[in-house]
Enzyme design. Structure first.
Site, PDB file in Angstrom:
ATOM      1  N   ASP A 149       0.855  -1.187   0.000  1.00  0.00           N
ATOM      2  CA  ASP A 149       0.000   0.000   0.000  1.00  0.00           C
ATOM      3  C   ASP A 149       0.889   1.234   0.000  1.00  0.00           C
ATOM      4  O   ASP A 149       2.004   1.214   0.533  1.00  0.00           O
ATOM      5  CB  ASP A 149      -0.899   0.024   1.239  1.00  0.00           C
ATOM      6  CG  ASP A 149      -2.001  -1.031   1.204  1.00  0.00           C
ATOM      7  OD1 ASP A 149      -2.435  -1.386   0.094  1.00  0.00           O
ATOM      8  OD2 ASP A 149      -2.423  -1.473   2.278  1.00  0.00           O
ATOM      9  N   ASP A 164      -7.008  -1.426  -4.566  1.00  0.00           N
ATOM     10  CA  ASP A 164      -8.067  -1.074  -3.614  1.00  0.00           C
ATOM     11  C   ASP A 164      -8.994  -0.023  -4.210  1.00  0.00           C
ATOM     12  O   ASP A 164     -10.216  -0.105  -4.078  1.00  0.00           O
ATOM     13  CB  ASP A 164      -7.477  -0.522  -2.313  1.00  0.00           C
ATOM     14  CG  ASP A 164      -6.611  -1.520  -1.565  1.00  0.00           C
ATOM     15  OD1 ASP A 164      -6.829  -2.734  -1.721  1.00  0.00           O
ATOM     16  OD2 ASP A 164      -5.707  -1.065  -0.831  1.00  0.00           O
TER      17      ASP A 164
END
Length: 163
Positions: free
Chosen positions: A111, A129
């Site tokens: 991330d 995401d």
């Protein structure tokens, strides 16, 4: 074909951006893009959204495998569906596969997109995401706009007369 290419493009962009972060930044490093609002922060997530269910690699791999198979089926079988639904399936599929690759390869997801709003810090996330969230929103919109899911006007007028 454009829906499959969309999914593939999302996978490629997701994996490329994750590779850049993993290879060019140290874990925990943060680069300010817009001061006090947006940073690129190298982070790893062994759980789901917002870090829940940490270290459940096989659970996520199993569930994501089922979801990917279902999305492939829905995209293939939805030839007569509204195009909005097909876009939603394709975008979610690309995002699901992007994070699936990370989980299978490394046991965690890279991330790096890190937003802050004043003192509030939003969860750090990635391209995959984002694709999943956007795709799900498109699917909801498609369900709302799909004419066959609406109450037929004739039934609706009869129902209001009886009430």
């Amino acid at each position: 074909m454009r829906y499959w290419l969309t999914a593939l493009t999302i996978i490629l962009v997701d994996q490329w951006t994750k590779w850049l972060v993993a290879s060019k930044m140290t874990l925990g490093e943060s680069i300010t893009v817009i001061d006090g609002f947006f940073h690129l922060t190298s982070h790893r997530n062994r759980g789901a959204a917002f870090g829940i269910l940490q270290n459940q690699k096989w659970f996520f791999i199993t569930v994501t495998s089922i979801v990917i198979c279902a999305l492939i089926y829905f995209l293939w079988a939805s030839r007569k569906e509204h195009p909005l639904m097909k876009w939603g399936y394709a975008i979610v599929l690309g995002g699901a596969i992007g994070n699936y690759i990370d989980r299978v390869r490394m046991g965690e997801v890279v991330d790096f997109l890190h937003f802050q709003f004043g003192s509030y810090e939003f969860a750090i996330f990635n391209v995959a995401d984002s694709a999943v969230c956007i795709g799900v929103a498109i699917l909801f919109l498609g369900i709302l706009l799909e004419p066959r899911n609406r109450v037929p006007e004739k039934l609706e007028s009869n129902h209001t007369k009886e009430a």
